[in-house]
Motif scaffolding. Structure first.
Motif, PDB file in Angstrom:
ATOM      1  N   VAL A   6      96.222  24.795  49.433  1.00  0.00           N
ATOM      2  CA  VAL A   6      96.769  26.119  49.768  1.00  0.00           C
ATOM      3  C   VAL A   6      97.023  26.898  48.482  1.00  0.00           C
ATOM      4  N   GLN A   7      97.702  26.277  47.527  1.00  0.00           N
ATOM      5  CA  GLN A   7      97.995  26.957  46.259  1.00  0.00           C
ATOM      6  C   GLN A   7      96.718  27.324  45.504  1.00  0.00           C
ATOM      7  N   LEU A   8      95.752  26.407  45.478  1.00  0.00           N
ATOM      8  CA  LEU A   8      94.492  26.689  44.782  1.00  0.00           C
ATOM      9  C   LEU A   8      93.775  27.882  45.403  1.00  0.00           C
ATOM     10  N   CYS A   9      93.708  27.912  46.717  1.00  0.00           N
ATOM     11  CA  CYS A   9      93.043  29.027  47.396  1.00  0.00           C
ATOM     12  C   CYS A   9      93.743  30.343  47.093  1.00  0.00           C
ATOM     13  N   GLN A  10      95.065  30.327  47.092  1.00  0.00           N
ATOM     14  CA  GLN A  10      95.806  31.544  46.764  1.00  0.00           C
ATOM     15  C   GLN A  10      95.610  31.923  45.301  1.00  0.00           C
ATOM     16  N   ALA A  11      95.613  30.938  44.411  1.00  0.00           N
ATOM     17  CA  ALA A  11      95.410  31.208  42.983  1.00  0.00           C
ATOM     18  C   ALA A  11      94.017  31.756  42.708  1.00  0.00           C
ATOM     19  N   LEU A  12      93.050  31.364  43.528  1.00  0.00           N
ATOM     20  CA  LEU A  12      91.674  31.829  43.371  1.00  0.00           C
ATOM     21  C   LEU A  12      91.413  33.110  44.169  1.00  0.00           C
ATOM     22  N   ASP A  13      92.483  33.701  44.690  1.00  0.00           N
ATOM     23  CA  ASP A  13      92.425  34.991  45.390  1.00  0.00           C
ATOM     24  C   ASP A  13      91.531  34.992  46.624  1.00  0.00           C
ATOM     25  N   CYS A  14      91.608  33.937  47.409  1.00  0.00           N
ATOM     26  CA  CYS A  14      90.885  33.935  48.676  1.00  0.00           C
ATOM     27  C   CYS A  14      91.442  35.047  49.560  1.00  0.00           C
ATOM     28  N   GLN A  15      90.602  35.595  50.396  1.00  0.00           N
ATOM     29  CA  GLN A  15      91.000  36.716  51.245  1.00  0.00           C
ATOM     30  C   GLN A  15      92.134  36.320  52.181  1.00  0.00           C
ATOM     31  N   SER A  16      91.993  35.170  52.805  1.00  0.00           N
ATOM     32  CA  SER A  16      92.984  34.707  53.759  1.00  0.00           C
ATOM     33  C   SER A  16      92.993  33.186  53.735  1.00  0.00           C
ATOM     34  N   VAL A  17      94.195  32.612  53.832  1.00  0.00           N
ATOM     35  CA  VAL A  17      94.339  31.159  53.869  1.00  0.00           C
ATOM     36  C   VAL A  17      95.032  30.811  55.178  1.00  0.00           C
ATOM     37  N   LEU A  18      94.279  30.204  56.075  1.00  0.00           N
ATOM     38  CA  LEU A  18      94.808  29.764  57.356  1.00  0.00           C
ATOM     39  C   LEU A  18      94.987  28.261  57.270  1.00  0.00           C
ATOM     40  N   THR A  19      96.050  27.755  57.856  1.00  0.00           N
ATOM     41  CA  THR A  19      96.309  26.323  57.737  1.00  0.00           C
ATOM     42  C   THR A  19      96.667  25.715  59.077  1.00  0.00           C
ATOM     43  N   THR A  20      96.467  24.424  59.164  1.00  0.00           N
ATOM     44  CA  THR A  20      96.970  23.665  60.294  1.00  0.00           C
ATOM     45  C   THR A  20      97.895  22.600  59.743  1.00  0.00           C
ATOM     46  N   SER A  21      98.947  22.365  60.466  1.00  0.00           N
ATOM     47  CA  SER A  21      99.864  21.293  60.105  1.00  0.00           C
ATOM     48  C   SER A  21     100.785  21.067  61.282  1.00  0.00           C
ATOM     49  N   ARG A  22     101.575  20.030  61.177  1.00  0.00           N
ATOM     50  CA  ARG A  22     102.523  19.744  62.247  1.00  0.00           C
ATOM     51  C   ARG A  22     103.833  20.499  62.054  1.00  0.00           C
ATOM     52  N   ARG A  23     103.983  21.150  60.897  1.00  0.00           N
ATOM     53  CA  ARG A  23     105.199  21.922  60.646  1.00  0.00           C
ATOM     54  C   ARG A  23     104.888  23.067  59.687  1.00  0.00           C
ATOM     55  N   THR A  70      87.571  33.444  53.435  1.00  0.00           N
ATOM     56  CA  THR A  70      88.619  33.093  54.376  1.00  0.00           C
ATOM     57  C   THR A  70      88.527  31.582  54.512  1.00  0.00           C
ATOM     58  N   VAL A  71      89.646  30.905  54.262  1.00  0.00           N
ATOM     59  CA  VAL A  71      89.668  29.445  54.191  1.00  0.00           C
ATOM     60  C   VAL A  71      90.609  28.889  55.248  1.00  0.00           C
ATOM     61  N   LEU A  72      90.172  27.827  55.912  1.00  0.00           N
ATOM     62  CA  LEU A  72      91.017  27.080  56.829  1.00  0.00           C
ATOM     63  C   LEU A  72      91.284  25.724  56.195  1.00  0.00           C
ATOM     64  N   ILE A  73      92.556  25.371  56.059  1.00  0.00           N
ATOM     65  CA  ILE A  73      92.934  24.080  55.484  1.00  0.00           C
ATOM     66  C   ILE A  73      93.547  23.231  56.589  1.00  0.00           C
ATOM     67  N   LEU A  74      92.901  22.123  56.882  1.00  0.00           N
ATOM     68  CA  LEU A  74      93.386  21.201  57.902  1.00  0.00           C
ATOM     69  C   LEU A  74      94.298  20.174  57.236  1.00  0.00           C
ATOM     70  N   GLY A  75      95.538  20.090  57.701  1.00  0.00           N
ATOM     71  CA  GLY A  75      96.495  19.146  57.120  1.00  0.00           C
ATOM     72  C   GLY A  75      97.164  19.706  55.886  1.00  0.00           C
ATOM     73  N   ALA A  76      97.627  20.934  55.974  1.00  0.00           N
ATOM     74  CA  ALA A  76      98.103  21.661  54.793  1.00  0.00           C
ATOM     75  C   ALA A  76      99.462  21.224  54.258  1.00  0.00           C
ATOM     76  N   ASN A  77     100.223  20.447  54.980  1.00  0.00           N
ATOM     77  CA  ASN A  77     101.534  20.046  54.461  1.00  0.00           C
ATOM     78  C   ASN A  77     101.508  18.734  53.697  1.00  0.00           C
TER      79      ASN A  77
END
Length: 182
Positions: free
Chosen positions: A18-35, A3-10
């Motif tokens: 975000v794409q790399l984590c999804q391509a590597l089949d991470c269980q969950s990708v949580l992100t923070t961004s202003r939009r 489970t990965v948290l990406i700070l500043g995902a936009n």
């Protein structure tokens, strides 16, 4: 599965993460961004108090395996270190840019007990062979469609020899240059 948290995902690096984590089949990708709009499982606000509460709720107080920090905010970094579960990894690429104090206080007891890893990523330290290996992995993900350039319509393959001239100096609007590894 992480489970990965990406700070500043936009941002450019964050959206690629975000794409790399999804391509590597991470269980969950949580992100923070202003939009919203980065394709992650869930976008969280950057407001620290709300972010902390929501993070604990979403992970059922377990925390995350990996934090990818593309922001470089010491306050958020201090807080996010606490969200890592046992053997968690905190990876960052940025440092404070606005004259903010760059020093981070770390709870060494928590870091020791959880066996946390702090990993600063500086691409300038990579050797040519390390860079080639990493670009080969990325090229394969691009070729099979698991990674896509954000906001661009034309992907231009370049040789290393003409990458500076054609990829930067004479780059056309809307193009994304990719160096072809042979």
């Amino acid at each position: 599965m992480d489970t990965v948290l990406i700070l500043g995902a936009n941002g450019a690096v964050g959206s690629a993460a975000v794409q790399l984590c999804q391509a590597l089949d991470c269980q969950s990708v949580l992100t923070t961004s202003r939009r919203e709009g980065n394709g992650a499982d869930l976008v969280l606000t950057m407001e620290p108090a709300i972010l902390r509460s929501k993070m604990l709720e979403l992970t059922r107080d377990r925390g995350v395996n990996v934090v990818v920090d593309t922001i470089g905010d010491i306050g958020i970094m201090s807080m996010a270190l606490g969200w890592l579960n046992a053997r968690g990894r905190y990876v960052w690429i940025a440092a404070p840019r606005d004259g903010t104090d760059p020093f981070l206080s770390v709870d060494i007891l928590q870091t020791y007990r959880k066996e946390l890893e702090l990993i600063g990523c500086n691409s300038a330290l990579k050797t040519a062979s390390e860079t080639k290996e990493e670009l080969s992995v990325l090229a394969a993900l691009i070729q099979n469609g698991r990674l896509k350039p954000a906001g661009h319509t034309t992907l231009v393959e370049l040789s290393l020899e003409n990458s500076i001239e054609r990829g930067y100096i004479r780059k056309e609007p809307g193009e994304t240059a990719v160096i072809k590894i042979i």
